[in-house]
Design a protein around this motif. Structure first.
Motif, mmCIF file in Angstrom:
data_model
loop_
_atom_site.group_PDB
_atom_site.id
_atom_site.type_symbol
_atom_site.label_atom_id
_atom_site.label_comp_id
_atom_site.label_asym_id
_atom_site.label_seq_id
_atom_site.Cartn_x
_atom_site.Cartn_y
_atom_site.Cartn_z
ATOM 1 N N LEU A 215 -14.102 -10.150 -9.910
ATOM 2 C CA LEU A 215 -12.737 -10.571 -9.611
ATOM 3 C C LEU A 215 -11.793 -9.402 -9.373
ATOM 4 O O LEU A 215 -10.642 -9.604 -8.997
ATOM 5 C CB LEU A 215 -12.193 -11.430 -10.761
ATOM 6 N N SER A 216 -12.262 -8.181 -9.587
ATOM 7 C CA SER A 216 -11.384 -7.009 -9.471
ATOM 8 C C SER A 216 -11.637 -6.229 -8.185
ATOM 9 O O SER A 216 -11.420 -5.031 -8.132
ATOM 10 C CB SER A 216 -11.582 -6.095 -10.683
ATOM 11 N N LEU A 223 -10.165 -13.654 -3.431
ATOM 12 C CA LEU A 223 -9.869 -14.036 -4.812
ATOM 13 C C LEU A 223 -9.274 -15.443 -4.867
ATOM 14 O O LEU A 223 -9.595 -16.231 -5.764
ATOM 15 C CB LEU A 223 -8.909 -13.027 -5.441
ATOM 16 N N LYS A 224 -8.420 -15.772 -3.896
ATOM 17 C CA LYS A 224 -7.845 -17.117 -3.836
ATOM 18 C C LYS A 224 -8.937 -18.167 -3.700
ATOM 19 O O LYS A 224 -8.902 -19.214 -4.376
ATOM 20 C CB LYS A 224 -6.877 -17.192 -2.651
ATOM 21 N N GLN A 226 -12.098 -17.785 -4.624
ATOM 22 C CA GLN A 226 -12.866 -17.796 -5.873
ATOM 23 C C GLN A 226 -12.206 -18.681 -6.926
ATOM 24 O O GLN A 226 -12.884 -19.453 -7.614
ATOM 25 C CB GLN A 226 -13.019 -16.368 -6.414
ATOM 26 N N HIS A 227 -10.889 -18.559 -7.063
ATOM 27 C CA HIS A 227 -10.181 -19.396 -8.034
ATOM 28 C C HIS A 227 -10.314 -20.877 -7.670
ATOM 29 O O HIS A 227 -10.480 -21.735 -8.547
ATOM 30 C CB HIS A 227 -8.702 -18.997 -8.093
ATOM 31 N N TRP A 228 -10.240 -21.173 -6.375
ATOM 32 C CA TRP A 228 -10.377 -22.562 -5.928
ATOM 33 C C TRP A 228 -11.784 -23.097 -6.198
ATOM 34 O O TRP A 228 -11.952 -24.223 -6.672
ATOM 35 C CB TRP A 228 -10.049 -22.627 -4.430
ATOM 36 N N GLN A 230 -13.821 -22.023 -8.528
ATOM 37 C CA GLN A 230 -13.981 -22.155 -9.970
ATOM 38 C C GLN A 230 -13.391 -23.479 -10.454
ATOM 39 O O GLN A 230 -13.995 -24.189 -11.262
ATOM 40 C CB GLN A 230 -13.287 -20.991 -10.686
ATOM 41 N N ALA A 231 -12.208 -23.822 -9.956
ATOM 42 C CA ALA A 231 -11.563 -25.069 -10.367
ATOM 43 C C ALA A 231 -12.388 -26.285 -9.957
ATOM 44 O O ALA A 231 -12.414 -27.299 -10.658
ATOM 45 C CB ALA A 231 -10.157 -25.153 -9.768
ATOM 46 N N GLU A 233 -15.674 -26.246 -9.579
ATOM 47 C CA GLU A 233 -17.038 -26.060 -10.081
ATOM 48 C C GLU A 233 -18.053 -25.878 -8.960
ATOM 49 O O GLU A 233 -19.223 -26.239 -9.081
ATOM 50 C CB GLU A 233 -17.445 -27.227 -10.980
ATOM 51 N N THR A 261 -17.891 -10.169 -3.469
ATOM 52 C CA THR A 261 -18.545 -10.807 -4.621
ATOM 53 C C THR A 261 -19.997 -10.394 -4.808
ATOM 54 O O THR A 261 -20.562 -10.596 -5.887
ATOM 55 C CB THR A 261 -18.503 -12.341 -4.485
#
Length: 324
Positions: A215-216, A223-224, A226-228, A230-231, A233, A261
């Motif tokens: 994530l860094s 990153l946007k 990735q967050h989506w 993750q939410a 699954e 990634t």
């Protein structure tokens, strides 16, 4: 009477080294020696001699501060760098010990590390092109510091002959048994493991590690996404949707996603789904087929194959081992 062979293993202290691991592996080798003596049937058994090495003053080579055979000559055949608690050692603090270890390796010594001890080995410059492991929580920082090493944090122990690395904080038990197997034989190793109620070497770190995405990397668009993911699954991997969310053309998105990634979008989604499946297998009584459906797989057979490839165990074996 024939004299038994003595194999010295040196345990190397460095700033932050975990003392309990040093003492634990010392006791493990003592137990292995006792086991070898019982099984020798009159023949002189080989003996593991254990020494502890510490740099008493900056700039001086480490010296023995403990020895199970204090009056015997010789030097270690293996130098073990134990794990550490806290952050990995800095290059500056590692340099004096790393330089000495590089010399010992050049003289024929085998180097071994546990967990964050791999960072000390990395500073020797000897890991370039070598297959190594460390704890999965250090995956990104290790790759950044030692990009030429072939890191595989799915594996709990990698024996590359003259360099042996073990992954997790408690993997000193696996390394200890591996060295017992190498020098005293599999019969002594298995009996030692049985007495200590340990699994013999052969486990894999991926049985235990959760997916920890990078994530860094600094790419805000990725990153946007990735967050989506993750939410959700990892259930929606439609390329057009992901590229639109990132505001990128599809080919550009795929290239930047893998660069950031280290995975394709399909591989990334599979790891998110399998992560959720592991949770369901541990904490619910749902059937494997129901778990597959819950995490987005309509074909339970495909789910089982993907789970096995990523985790190293079948879903049923994983549940049997880790169910709460």
């Amino acid at each position: 009477m024939e004299k038994a062979g003595v194999i010295e293993i040196g345990l190397v202290f460095y700033p932050g080294a975990q003392l309990s691991a040093v003492l634990g592996i010392t006791d493990l080798f003592d137990l292995a020696n006792r086991t070898a003596g019982r099984k020798s049937r009159g023949a002189p058994p080989s003996v593991l001699r254990v020494s502890h090495w510490r740099m008493e003053e900056l700039g001086q080579a480490p010296t023995r501060v403990f020895d199970t055979c204090p009056d015997a000559p010789g030097v270690p055949e293996v130098y073990v760098v134990p794990p550490a608690l806290g952050d990995p050692i800095s290059p500056e603090h590692a340099a004096p010990v790393a330089g000495w270890l590089r010399q010992r390796h050049g003289a024929g010594g085998v180097l071994a590390s546990v967990c964050a001890g791999a960072f000390v080995l990395g500073e020797t410059g000897l890991l370039a092109g070598r297959a190594v492991t460390t704890n999965w929580v250090y995956d990104e920082v290790f790759r950044t510091r030692f990009p030429d090493a072939k890191l595989d944090t799915d594996r709990l122990l990698i024996d590359d002959g003259d360099i042996i690395t073990a992954g997790s904080l408690m993997a000193w038990t696996d390394l200890g048994l591996k060295l017992v197997d190498r020098f005293l034989g599999p019969t002594v190793m298995i009996e030692t493991a049985r007495i200590l109620a340990l699994d013999p070497p052969g486990r894999e770190q991926r049985y235990y590690s959760a997916f920890a995405p990078r994530l860094s990397h600094g790419d805000a668009a990725i990153l946007k996404v990735q967050h989506w993911l993750q939410a959700g699954e990892g259930k929606d991997l439609n390329l057009a949707t992901l590229a639109a969310l990132a505001g990128l053309e599809e080919r550009t998105f795929l290239r930047r996603f893998q660069k950031a990634t280290g995975l394709t979008t399909t591989e990334y989604g599979q790891r998110l789904r399998v992560g959720k499946a592991r949770e369901l297998l541990q904490f619910t009584t749902q059937s494997v087929d129901k778990v597959a459906w819950e995490v987005g797989y309509g074909d339970p057979g495909s789910f089982r194959k993907i789970f096995m490839r990523i985790v190293g165990l079948t879903p049923s074996d994983y549940r049997a081992r880790f169910r709460a």
